[in-house]
Design an enzyme around this catalytic site. Structure first.
Site, PDB file in Angstrom:
ATOM      1  NE  ARG A 100      -0.825  -1.603   3.566  1.00 36.17           N
ATOM      2  CZ  ARG A 100      -0.102  -2.681   3.719  1.00 36.17           C
ATOM      3  NH1 ARG A 100      -0.244  -3.774   2.746  1.00 36.17           N
ATOM      4  NH2 ARG A 100       0.969  -2.730   4.619  1.00 36.17           N
ATOM      5  CG  ASP A 135       4.917  -4.340   1.643  1.00 34.47           C
ATOM      6  OD1 ASP A 135       5.238  -4.858   2.727  1.00 34.47           O
ATOM      7  OD2 ASP A 135       4.066  -3.610   1.732  1.00 34.47           O
ATOM      8  CD  GLU A 136       3.566  -0.138   2.116  1.00 32.56           C
ATOM      9  OE1 GLU A 136       2.844   0.541   1.262  1.00 32.56           O
ATOM     10  OE2 GLU A 136       3.018  -0.730   3.163  1.00 32.56           O
ATOM     11  CB  ALA A 137      11.743  -1.731   3.950  1.00 34.03           C
TER      12      ALA A 137
END
Length: 540
Positions: free
Chosen positions: A2, A347-349
């Site tokens: 997201r 994800d989204e790290a």
């Protein structure tokens, strides 16, 4: 997963080749040979042949015609002798048919004996290897219904087709005809996020039951995130006891015991659905950081988090204790999970520098391999050295930059496979339109037609269909707090994603699908599903 910074704003045609091609040509003609007139007392008038045009997902081949079969008090479900698996499919079928038919259908552990017209036969056939693991043949006529498959999973898929051929109300007559069917892709998944808002095992079972009717065969569980840790881990007990004690908005949260998780895995297995657990890392880990100060680089545990922002948390890549944590958690989850995959997020790290991210994901992948499992991760892993055989789950958009998509294609050339969950097509938490409540809209609105009209086999440039494992519909729960919310957002869009994974490309047509989908309305209502009545669908 997201690109979300908060709750801002409103919520090539191809027929299957190989086994199915032979099946359609060699089997269907045989299935249409006239059958014995025995059992005329159970013959029904020719049932509505359009029933075969209402099946979701669309079968590979159908041939409606001839007298239908009426179920009555004499109907018996007969299964292959000596096969506990076939008997299990029969028991589930009997249970599923009782509400619509009003019949307490008896199940017999043999397909021999009785008259030629006393019911439904579920047959395993060792000579039917060309059908594959999930293919099946179905024949319905005045003498009964026969489902034949090479494997029990195929019997179960065929039984779901039979369920759709039995009317929800009225006379329990199965229309005469035949089906020869097998899936286009082996992976047809649905993900539910129980980390943002907690859902019980019973709630997830209910969701799974409704998805299995439409031939979904993977249940992906997003078990951990910033807002909550939802699975007990013996070696790190505070993860669940403390990290599981909240959710978005500050609710009480909750977690599953190992026994509850095992129960769900067993339940899914009986329905030939593989469970894929996800432990998201190195980001999306505030619940873990809040539970154990030692996982933080500064040794200070942050407060638990109940908001919806992403990208602010990270495990401490430099600490060896971090990798002990990873190994312990993945070992315990692997011991509970008989399936092939462990999903490690990735994800989204944004709080993890790229070099640290690559180092961490390399170690995490090694921990998965050490458990004899296959790595599944979000597609950002493509830029950090996925190990051979890794499956990447793509969640980008149609408008995602070509360079990011090219990284995925490069990983595929190096041996990776892909599961497709494009957020502007397959994310079930996206609003249908501006009026939808609940939901988000960062990926745009996703009406039912948009969720259906794309081809997984040709979606990513440079990724051939052979590298696509399949598709997955993802239900994130930042704004989805109840079963009613989940029903509204998932149904009917999850049905379209399931069809994209099962049906041959040549069968995918919005004009035809919208009519078949409309016919599922009464069935969804009978199942207690509060689905979204999309205006582009002429609901029955």
């Amino acid at each position: 997963m997201r690109l979300l910074s908060g709750l801002n704003g409103p919520r090539g045609p191809r027929r299957p080749s190989g086994p199915l091609g032979l099946l359609a040509l060699a089997v269907c003609a045989a299935l249409l040979v006239p059958v014995s007139a025995a059992g005329a007392g159970q013959r029904a008038r020719a049932a509505d042949p359009t029933a075969y045009d209402r099946i979701v997902p669309a079968p590979a081949h159908t041939a409606p015609g001839g007298p239908g079969y009426r179920l009555d008090a004499r109907t018996v479900i007969r299964t292959t002798a000596g096969s506990a698996a076939a008997r299990g499919v029969g028991e589930l079928l009997a249970r599923a048919l009782r509400p619509a038919t009003g019949l307490a259908l008896r199940v017999s552990g043999t397909d021999a004996g009785g008259s030629a017209a006393d019911g439904i036969r579920l047959r395993l056939d060792a000579r039917a290897a060309d059908q594959g693991e999930e293919g099946y043949r179905l024949r319905a006529d005045g003498t009964g219904v026969v489902i034949t498959a090479y494997r029990p999973a195929g019997l179960f898929r065929g039984a779901q087709t039979l369920r759709q051929l039995v009317p929800v109300t009225g006379r329990p007559v199965v229309a005469g005809g035949t089906v020869a069917d097998a899936p286009r892709f082996p992976y047809r998944g649905a993900m539910i996020d129980i980390a943002r808002h907690f859902f019980t095992v019973e709630q997830v079972k209910r969701y799974l039951d409704r998805l299995a009717l439409y031939k979904v065969n993977v249940l992906h569980l997003h078990l951990t995130d910033d807002q909550g840790w939802r699975l007990a881990v013996d070696s790190w007990p505070r993860l669940a006891e403390h990290g599981g004690g909240t959710e978005v908005g500050g609710g009480p949260g909750g977690y599953w015991t190992k026994a509850q998780y095992r129960d769900l895995v067993r339940y899914a297995g009986e329905r030939y659905v593989e469970v894929v657990p996800e432990i998201d890392m190195p980001g999306h880990v505030n619940a873990a950081l809040a539970s154990y100060a030692e996982l933080n680089c500064d040794g200070v545990a942050p407060a638990r988090y109940t908001g919806t922002k992403v990208g602010f948390s990270s495990l401490c890549v430099a600490k060896e204790r971090t990798y002990e944590f990873v190994a312990d958690v993945l070992r315990e989850v692997a011991e509970l999970t008989p399936g092939r995959y462990l999903h490690i997020g990735g994800d989204e790290a944004y709080a993890t520098p790229h070099a640290d991210y690559a180092t961490f994901m390399g170690r995490a992948q090694q921990a998965v391999v050490a458990q004899g499992k296959t790595v599944l991760a979000w597609h950002q892993l493509a830029g950090a050295g996925p190990v051979s055989g890794t499956a990447l789950q793509y969640w980008g958009l149609d408008r995602t930059p070509a360079a990011e998509k090219a990284k995925v294609a490069g990983a595929v050339r190096a041996g990776a496979k892909v599961v497709l969950s494009p957020a502007d097509r397959a994310y079930l938490d996206m609003k249908y339109d501006a009026a939808t409540r609940p939901g988000l809209s960062w990926a745009g609105y996703v009406p039912v037609r948009r969720a259906y009209e794309w081809d997984p086999g040709a979606y990513l440039a440079g990724v051939e269909e052979a590298a696509v494992l399949g598709v997955e519909a993802a239900l994130w729960t930042e704004t989805v707090a109840t079963t009613a919310d989940a029903d509204l957002m998932a149904f009917p869009r999850a049905l379209g994603i399931a069809e994209l994974g099962w049906s041959p490309a040549s069968a995918l047509s919005w004009d035809a699908y919208r009519l078949r989908l409309a016919a599922q309305g009464p069935r969804l209502t009978a199942l207690g599903v509060g689905y979204y009545r999309a205006p582009e669908v002429p609901w029955a």
